[in-house]
Design a protein around this motif. Sequence first.
Motif, mmCIF file in Angstrom:
data_model
loop_
_atom_site.group_PDB
_atom_site.id
_atom_site.type_symbol
_atom_site.label_atom_id
_atom_site.label_comp_id
_atom_site.label_asym_id
_atom_site.label_seq_id
_atom_site.Cartn_x
_atom_site.Cartn_y
_atom_site.Cartn_z
ATOM 1 N N ALA A 125 1.658 -1.770 39.885
ATOM 2 C CA ALA A 125 0.728 -1.717 40.855
ATOM 3 C C ALA A 125 -0.202 -1.128 41.515
ATOM 4 C CB ALA A 125 1.313 -2.491 41.793
ATOM 5 N N PHE A 126 0.498 0.559 40.713
ATOM 6 C CA PHE A 126 -0.131 1.779 41.186
ATOM 7 C C PHE A 126 -1.561 1.630 41.039
ATOM 8 C CE2 PHE A 126 -0.871 6.349 41.643
ATOM 9 C CZ PHE A 126 -0.470 6.747 42.942
ATOM 10 N N GLY A 127 -1.916 0.763 39.430
ATOM 11 C CA GLY A 127 -3.145 0.581 39.129
ATOM 12 C C GLY A 127 -3.898 1.727 37.994
ATOM 13 N N THR A 128 -2.655 2.638 37.733
ATOM 14 C CA THR A 128 -2.948 4.072 37.316
ATOM 15 C C THR A 128 -3.960 4.545 35.914
ATOM 16 O OG1 THR A 128 -0.962 4.189 38.426
ATOM 17 C CG2 THR A 128 -1.972 6.366 37.063
ATOM 18 N N LEU A 129 -5.287 4.740 36.034
ATOM 19 C CA LEU A 129 -6.025 5.147 34.815
ATOM 20 C C LEU A 129 -5.327 6.327 33.801
ATOM 21 C CD1 LEU A 129 -9.260 4.713 35.692
ATOM 22 C CD2 LEU A 129 -7.974 2.874 34.352
ATOM 23 N N GLY A 130 -4.919 6.347 32.659
ATOM 24 C CA GLY A 130 -4.336 7.389 31.999
ATOM 25 C C GLY A 130 -2.870 7.342 31.653
ATOM 26 N N VAL A 131 -2.118 5.968 31.946
ATOM 27 C CA VAL A 131 -0.411 6.401 31.040
ATOM 28 C C VAL A 131 -0.965 5.726 29.893
ATOM 29 C CG1 VAL A 131 -0.345 5.109 33.605
ATOM 30 C CG2 VAL A 131 -0.937 3.384 31.683
ATOM 31 N N GLY A 132 -1.939 5.665 29.063
ATOM 32 C CA GLY A 132 -1.911 4.963 27.664
ATOM 33 C C GLY A 132 -0.658 5.742 26.733
ATOM 34 N N ALA A 133 -1.577 7.385 26.463
ATOM 35 C CA ALA A 133 -0.879 8.693 25.738
ATOM 36 C C ALA A 133 0.160 8.163 25.317
ATOM 37 C CB ALA A 133 -1.702 9.480 25.429
ATOM 38 N N GLY A 134 1.089 8.489 26.992
ATOM 39 C CA GLY A 134 2.689 8.550 27.354
ATOM 40 C C GLY A 134 3.421 7.310 27.220
ATOM 41 N N PHE A 135 2.313 6.123 27.716
ATOM 42 C CA PHE A 135 3.518 4.637 27.457
ATOM 43 C C PHE A 135 3.345 4.905 25.912
ATOM 44 C CE2 PHE A 135 2.539 2.417 30.929
ATOM 45 C CZ PHE A 135 3.811 2.729 31.818
ATOM 46 N N ALA A 136 2.016 5.424 25.144
ATOM 47 C CA ALA A 136 1.991 4.745 23.774
ATOM 48 C C ALA A 136 3.450 5.887 23.380
ATOM 49 C CB ALA A 136 0.944 5.214 22.962
ATOM 50 N N LEU A 137 3.790 6.852 23.986
ATOM 51 C CA LEU A 137 4.566 8.053 23.015
ATOM 52 C C LEU A 137 5.835 7.751 23.519
ATOM 53 C CD1 LEU A 137 4.007 10.797 21.912
ATOM 54 C CD2 LEU A 137 5.191 11.594 23.865
ATOM 55 N N GLY A 138 6.170 6.693 24.620
ATOM 56 C CA GLY A 138 7.274 6.328 25.202
ATOM 57 C C GLY A 138 7.701 5.245 23.969
ATOM 58 N N ALA A 139 7.248 4.326 24.065
ATOM 59 C CA ALA A 139 7.005 3.479 23.053
ATOM 60 C C ALA A 139 7.447 3.471 21.736
ATOM 61 C CB ALA A 139 6.305 2.043 23.111
ATOM 62 N N ALA A 140 6.395 5.009 21.601
ATOM 63 C CA ALA A 140 6.850 4.832 20.063
ATOM 64 C C ALA A 140 8.028 5.343 19.598
ATOM 65 C CB ALA A 140 5.355 5.529 18.907
ATOM 66 N N THR A 141 8.794 5.933 20.370
ATOM 67 C CA THR A 141 10.097 6.953 20.824
ATOM 68 C C THR A 141 11.155 5.841 20.274
ATOM 69 O OG1 THR A 141 9.575 7.869 22.505
ATOM 70 C CG2 THR A 141 8.765 9.267 20.386
ATOM 71 N N VAL A 142 10.846 4.946 21.213
ATOM 72 C CA VAL A 142 12.195 4.010 21.481
ATOM 73 C C VAL A 142 12.547 2.933 20.816
ATOM 74 C CG1 VAL A 142 12.509 5.091 23.929
ATOM 75 C CG2 VAL A 142 11.974 3.351 23.233
ATOM 76 N N ARG A 143 10.892 2.401 20.558
ATOM 77 C CA ARG A 143 11.547 1.801 19.301
ATOM 78 C C ARG A 143 10.523 1.940 17.918
ATOM 79 N NH1 ARG A 143 13.552 -0.718 22.231
ATOM 80 N NH2 ARG A 143 13.426 -2.346 23.766
ATOM 81 N N PRO A 144 10.796 2.620 17.235
ATOM 82 C CA PRO A 144 10.703 3.132 16.157
ATOM 83 C C PRO A 144 10.300 2.370 15.121
ATOM 84 C CG PRO A 144 13.379 4.372 16.060
ATOM 85 C CD PRO A 144 12.406 3.393 17.696
ATOM 86 N N GLY A 145 8.891 2.318 14.216
ATOM 87 C CA GLY A 145 9.436 0.962 13.011
ATOM 88 C C GLY A 145 7.943 0.688 14.294
ATOM 89 N N ARG A 146 7.569 0.423 15.334
ATOM 90 C CA ARG A 146 7.117 -0.778 15.181
ATOM 91 C C ARG A 146 5.926 -0.731 16.075
ATOM 92 N NH1 ARG A 146 9.448 -4.645 19.722
ATOM 93 N NH2 ARG A 146 7.642 -4.815 20.480
ATOM 94 N N GLU A 147 4.630 -1.344 15.749
ATOM 95 C CA GLU A 147 3.386 -1.006 15.332
ATOM 96 C C GLU A 147 2.703 -0.774 17.254
ATOM 97 O OE1 GLU A 147 2.147 -3.559 12.775
ATOM 98 O OE2 GLU A 147 0.222 -3.680 14.260
ATOM 99 N N VAL A 148 2.885 0.234 16.985
ATOM 100 C CA VAL A 148 2.000 0.464 19.187
ATOM 101 C C VAL A 148 0.138 1.005 19.520
ATOM 102 C CG1 VAL A 148 2.206 2.243 20.173
ATOM 103 C CG2 VAL A 148 4.233 1.398 19.740
#
Length: 577
Positions: free
Chosen positions: A439-462
């Motif tokens: 809901a905050f519509g924040t630009l700039g989340v991408g790199a951090g979100f991807a990093l979080g995703a890739a580290t808790v879901r290793p092996g997933r294509e992000v």
Amino acid sequence: MRHGGDRIAEVLQAHGVPCIYTLCGGHISPILAAAKARGLRIVDVRDEATAVFAADAAARLSGRPGVAAVTAGPGITNTITALKNAQLAQSPVVLLGGAAPTALQGRGALQDIDQRPLVEPHVKRFYKMRRVAELAPAVEEAFELAASGVPGPVFIECPVDLLYDEANIRQWYADAAGKGTALADRALRWYLHRHVRRMFAGSASNPLPRVRAVVPPRAPDDALRAALRALSKAERPLAVIGSQAVVQASEVERIAAAVTRLGVPVYLSGMARGLLGRDHALQMRHLRRNALREADCVLLAGVPCDFRLDYGKHVRRSATLIAANRSAKDARLNRKPDVAAIGDAGLFLQALAQAQPEAPAGWTEWIGRLRARDAEREAEIDLQAAATGNHVNPIALFRALEREAGDQALFVADGGDFVATASYVLRPRAPLSWLDPGAFGTLGVGAGFALGAATVRPGREVWIVFGDGACGFGLAEFDSFVRHGIPVIAVVGNDAGWTQIAREQVKMLGDGVGTVLARTDYHAVAAGFGAEGLVVKHADEVRPALARARELARAGKPVLVNVWLDRTEFREGSLSM
Ligand SMILES: Cc1ncc(C[n+]2csc(CCOP(=O)(O)OP(=O)(O)O)c2C)c(N)n1
Ligand SMILES: [Mg+2]
């Protein structure tokens, strides 16, 4: 004797925290070193906001609090946007923040500011630590608090002198007290001695960390019965399922099965996208507003009536409204529901499906009508995808990405029009495989979100779906991706502008000032950080570039694909306020 940093690390370890996201600072070094010694992964990034965005994403995908650690002062102020984003997205984050030594706070110490008034409005609780013995219990409580009720971020302020080992700190205070014999010197010594004694009071005992069970709130039975009655009377029911319904990541498969059994046509939003897989007979993707206007019974599961539902106006006045939400305030936002089921929306969906005898046969015609309209809209989008220009049509690009991305793909959305287009075309493959800011519509989340995703879901294509404007916020994190071997693929929609803003600004004010960017070589920037950079300027290069990017990522390389876009009319007329 364990130092404060180790006491904190011990609790994190006991909670099964896989990873701490951080940007270092002397104030927090003992936490990082101790956590590493206990086998936690330390992912250091280039901006504190990234660390908190990563913790937020990790929390959303794992259903457990994500952890970030940042240094005192500017380290903390840099997190505010990300912290607010997590709060509005109701994401459980535990943020450990450094602070000046207890005895020097308010005396002009380095990086010393009063952090409480800055941080407190954005967190469920601000823990101010004063004693070593308080550290572990505070972290334990923070984990419970972040995940319970309406989840959200929690902050623990850890002054540096609570984190180092006692002998060092005692020595440091003794040196600071000096050896003077004047009355003032002796008074200072006495004062500091007492201060240190208090800091370490009770720290000799160090009980084993406790992990408290978090019990999700359940809506009362009368709400369940009322909802069942409303559904049984409905001829045209509709459900909208949003992020809050999937905060319990371990429940997603059961929630999906419940939705299938319930037999109500659904729209999925936010973190709930992908809940029903790529294709499901009950899931509609387009023209939600029309469907909501026609439905005679609407179930909002974890979705407030905010701007995304035009403050409730999208729902027909005469419709029976059922709102399942952990937050009583969100359940009633802008519109009073007929049935307010205050509790976990995912559990509520399961309870409904269990108690409902069978989906009424009368719904079939209504579902068929919605599906036909959905298919019609898909065909229109196909037509728009066929339009050719000098460069790349964004709809065609996402159609190609939809074909190329694997079954394990996870999409992170960060941008304006480019991302809105993606959300109509890309089909998240499975539950919890789509991340957007919320809901905050924040630009700039991408790199951090991807990093979080890739580290808790290793092996997933992000895949990060990046507007060219949005990608600028986190581009330096390609350095982090490379250093930590995190093979994300960023697809940058390069339309040389902040187009979502330009679109309306130019039309209404006749001036694009501030909205114009260049066709910057973002791929070369990524390559400069040691990642792979690809550029796509023409339609026929799209498929080979996406395939190549996927191949590189599989070989462990982060990739940025810089795609030159054509202008399209696809997003014409859409405006969010
Ligand atoms: C931190 C932040 N700053 C500004 C905005 C306002 N904003 C919303 S969309 C947008 C344009 C995004 O541009 P880009 O990422 O290139 O995507 P495009 O619309 O061009 O596809 C802007 C500036 C915002 N939402 N968040
Ligand atoms: Mg743009």
